[in-house]
Motif scaffolding. Structure first.
Motif, short mmCIF file in Angstrom:
data_model
loop_
_atom_site.label_atom_id
_atom_site.label_comp_id
_atom_site.label_asym_id
_atom_site.label_seq_id
_atom_site.Cartn_x
_atom_site.Cartn_y
_atom_site.Cartn_z
N GLY A 12 0.81 -1.21 0.00
CA GLY A 12 0.00 0.00 0.00
C GLY A 12 0.84 1.26 0.00
O GLY A 12 1.98 1.28 -0.47
N THR A 13 0.29 2.33 0.57
CA THR A 13 0.91 3.65 0.53
C THR A 13 1.59 3.98 1.85
O THR A 13 1.07 3.69 2.92
N GLU A 14 2.76 4.63 1.73
CA GLU A 14 3.50 5.10 2.90
C GLU A 14 3.94 6.53 2.61
O GLU A 14 4.59 6.81 1.60
N LEU A 15 3.55 7.48 3.48
CA LEU A 15 3.88 8.89 3.32
C LEU A 15 4.50 9.42 4.61
O LEU A 15 4.11 9.00 5.71
N ALA A 16 5.44 10.36 4.47
CA ALA A 16 6.04 10.95 5.67
C ALA A 16 6.50 12.38 5.37
O ALA A 16 7.06 12.66 4.31
N LEU A 17 6.27 13.24 6.35
CA LEU A 17 6.76 14.61 6.30
C LEU A 17 7.62 14.82 7.54
O LEU A 17 7.16 14.60 8.66
N THR A 18 8.88 15.20 7.34
CA THR A 18 9.81 15.35 8.46
C THR A 18 10.40 16.75 8.49
O THR A 18 10.52 17.42 7.45
N TYR A 19 10.80 17.16 9.69
CA TYR A 19 11.45 18.47 9.83
C TYR A 19 12.53 18.36 10.91
O TYR A 19 12.26 17.89 12.03
N ALA A 20 13.75 18.77 10.55
CA ALA A 20 14.86 18.72 11.49
C ALA A 20 14.84 19.95 12.38
O ALA A 20 15.07 21.08 11.92
N LEU A 21 14.54 19.73 13.66
CA LEU A 21 14.54 20.83 14.63
C LEU A 21 15.97 21.24 14.97
O LEU A 21 16.22 22.40 15.32
N SER A 22 16.89 20.28 14.91
CA SER A 22 18.30 20.52 15.15
C SER A 22 19.06 19.35 14.56
O SER A 22 18.48 18.48 13.90
N ASP A 23 20.38 19.30 14.80
CA ASP A 23 21.16 18.17 14.30
C ASP A 23 20.77 16.86 14.97
O ASP A 23 21.07 15.78 14.45
N SER A 24 20.10 16.94 16.11
CA SER A 24 19.80 15.73 16.87
C SER A 24 18.31 15.54 17.19
O SER A 24 17.95 14.63 17.92
N ALA A 25 17.45 16.41 16.66
CA ALA A 25 16.01 16.30 16.95
C ALA A 25 15.21 16.43 15.66
O ALA A 25 15.46 17.33 14.85
N THR A 26 14.25 15.53 15.46
CA THR A 26 13.43 15.51 14.24
C THR A 26 11.97 15.32 14.59
O THR A 26 11.61 14.48 15.42
N LEU A 27 11.13 16.10 13.95
CA LEU A 27 9.67 15.99 14.09
C LEU A 27 9.13 15.37 12.81
O LEU A 27 9.51 15.77 11.71
N SER A 28 8.24 14.38 12.94
CA SER A 28 7.70 13.73 11.75
C SER A 28 6.22 13.42 11.91
O SER A 28 5.72 13.20 13.02
N VAL A 29 5.53 13.44 10.78
CA VAL A 29 4.14 12.99 10.69
C VAL A 29 4.09 11.99 9.55
O VAL A 29 4.55 12.28 8.44
N SER A 30 3.56 10.80 9.81
CA SER A 30 3.61 9.74 8.80
C SER A 30 2.31 8.98 8.72
O SER A 30 1.50 8.96 9.66
N TYR A 31 2.12 8.34 7.57
CA TYR A 31 0.98 7.44 7.35
C TYR A 31 1.50 6.19 6.64
O TYR A 31 2.22 6.29 5.64
N ASN A 32 1.16 5.03 7.17
CA ASN A 32 1.59 3.76 6.57
C ASN A 32 0.39 2.82 6.50
O ASN A 32 -0.16 2.41 7.52
N GLU A 33 -0.02 2.49 5.26
CA GLU A 33 -1.16 1.60 5.08
C GLU A 33 -0.85 0.18 5.54
O GLU A 33 -1.72 -0.53 6.05
#
Length: 305
Positions: free
Chosen positions: A262-283
Motif C-alpha cells: 500500500g501507501t506510505e507517506l512521511a513529512l519530516t522536519y529537522a529541529l536541530s542536528d539531533s532532533a526531528t519531528l515527523s508525521v507519517s501514514y503507513n497503510e
C-alpha cells in the motif's frame, strides 16, 4: 513500537589488554498513533542507549535488554566479538541467510530475525577473506541448524548456505559498468535459478531480474531536481514507486507505494542536528513489520545523542 530498548556494550579484557576507548550513543522518540493499523491508539515510546567499550586487542561484548509496557527489563541479545570469532545470542541472522544472497523472484534461505523457540545462537569466524557461520536454536539440538560460508575470489563474491534439506549458492561481481548476481537454490523441494543485472543508463540506474520459473522484474532509479525517484514492476503485477525530496521550508517529503504493502507517506522536519519531528501514514497491507514508519497515522518527536 511500545518498548524501551537499553543496550550496553561491555569490554571483554583478555590477556590483560587495557581499555582504549569508551563511546556513548543512543536515540529516543515519543509518538502518538491513531490506531488505524496494528498498533493500539495512544502514546508510544522507543528509547535506545548504546555504550561501547573496546580494547586494543579488538575484543568486546554487548548485552541488550527490552522493557515493554512498564514491565521489568529482561535480557534480549548478547554478542561477544573477537578479531576472529563472534558469538551472538537472542535474535540473530541465520548463517545460511547471512552467506547466501538470493535474487528477486527466489524464495531465499533462512531469516534475518531468527529466534528459534525463544532465542537462537549464531557463531561465525572470519579469516583470510573467508567467513564461516553456524546458527541454531539456543538448545543447539539441531532443530533449527543452519550453515553458511562466504568470501571473495578474484573479485567475485560468493556465498553458500544450507538449512535442513534446503540449500543455496550465489555469486556476484562487476559487469557492463554495473554488477551482476546469480543464485541457485532448492527450497522445500523446489529448485530455481535466478539472475539480476544492475547497470547505469546515463543519470539512471536500471536493474533487471529473471528466474527460470518465468519470473521477471525491472526497476529504475534516478535523481531529478534534488529528488530521488525509483519505480519498478514485475511479472506478479507488483508495482513500486518511491520518491524522497526536500520541499519549501526545509521539510523532508517521502512517498512510497507498493502493490503488496500500500501507501506510505512521511513529512519530516529537522529541529536541530539531533532532533526531528515527523508525521507519517503507513497503510501496511502486508503487516510485515519491515517498513520505515509505524502502521497507521503517527506524529513523532525523535532525538539522537
Amino acid at each position: 513500537m511500545k518498548h524501551v530498548l537499553f543496550t550496553t556494550t561491555a569490554l571483554v579484557a583478555l590477556s590483560g589488554a587495557a581499555m582504549a576507548d569508551v563511546t556513548w550513543s543512543g536515540s529516543a522518540s515519543l509518538g502518538y498513533n491513531d490506531g488505524t493499523g496494528v498498533m493500539a491508539e495512544g502514546i508510544n515510546t522507543d528509547i535506545d542507549l548504546d555504550v561501547t567499550m573496546s580494547n586494543a586487542g579488538g575484543y568486546s561484548a554487548s548485552i541488550s535488554a527490552a522493557m515493554e509496557g512498564g514491565e521489568a527489563i529482561t535480557g534480549e541479545d548478547i554478542a561477544i566479538t573477537t578479531p576472529v570469532v563472534s558469538i551472538h545470542y537472542g535474535e540473530v541472522v541465520e548463517a545460511a541467510n547471512s552467506a547466501y544472497s538470493d535474487t528477486d523472484g527466489l524464495a531465499g534461505l533462512g531469516s534475518d530475525e531468527f529466534t528459534g523457540s525463544g532465542a537462537a545462537v549464531l557463531i561465525s569466524a572470519s579469516t583470510g577473506g573467508m567467513s564461516v557461520g553456524f546458527s541454531d536454536d539456543s538448545s543447539i539440538d539441531g532443530s533449527g541448524s543452519s550453515f553458511g560460508i562466504s568470501g571473495d575470489l578474484g573479485g567475485v563474491s560468493f556465498g553458500i548456505g544450507s538449512k535442513g534439506d534446503d540449500w543455496g549458492i550465489s555469486a556476484s561481481g562487476s559487469a557492463m559498468g554495473g554488477s551482476i548476481s546469480v543464485a541457485s537454490e532448492e527450497v522445500v523441494g523446489t529448485s530455481a535459478t535466478g539472475v539480476s543485472l544492475t547497470m547505469p543508463l546515463g543519470d539512471m540506474s536500471l536493474t533487471v531480474s529473471a528466474t527460470d520459473g518465468d519470473f521477471w522484474g525491472a526497476s529504475v532509479s534516478t535523481a531529478l531536481a534534488g529528488a530521488t525517484i525509483s519505480a519498478g514492476t514485475d511479472s506478479n503485477d507488483d508495482t513500486q514507486f518511491g520518491l524522497s525530496t526536500t520541499i519549501a521550508g526545509g521539510f523532508g517529503l517521502a512517498a512510497d507505494f507498493d502493490t503488496d504493502n500500500g501507501t506510505e507517506l512521511a513529512l519530516t522536519y529537522a529541529l536541530s542536528d539531533s532532533a526531528t519531528l515527523s508525521v507519517s501514514y503507513n497503510e501496511d497491507l502486508d503487516e510485515d513489520d519491515d517498513d520505515d514508519y509505524e502502521p497507521g497515522t503517527e506524529a513523532k518527536l525523535a532525538f539522537t545523542f
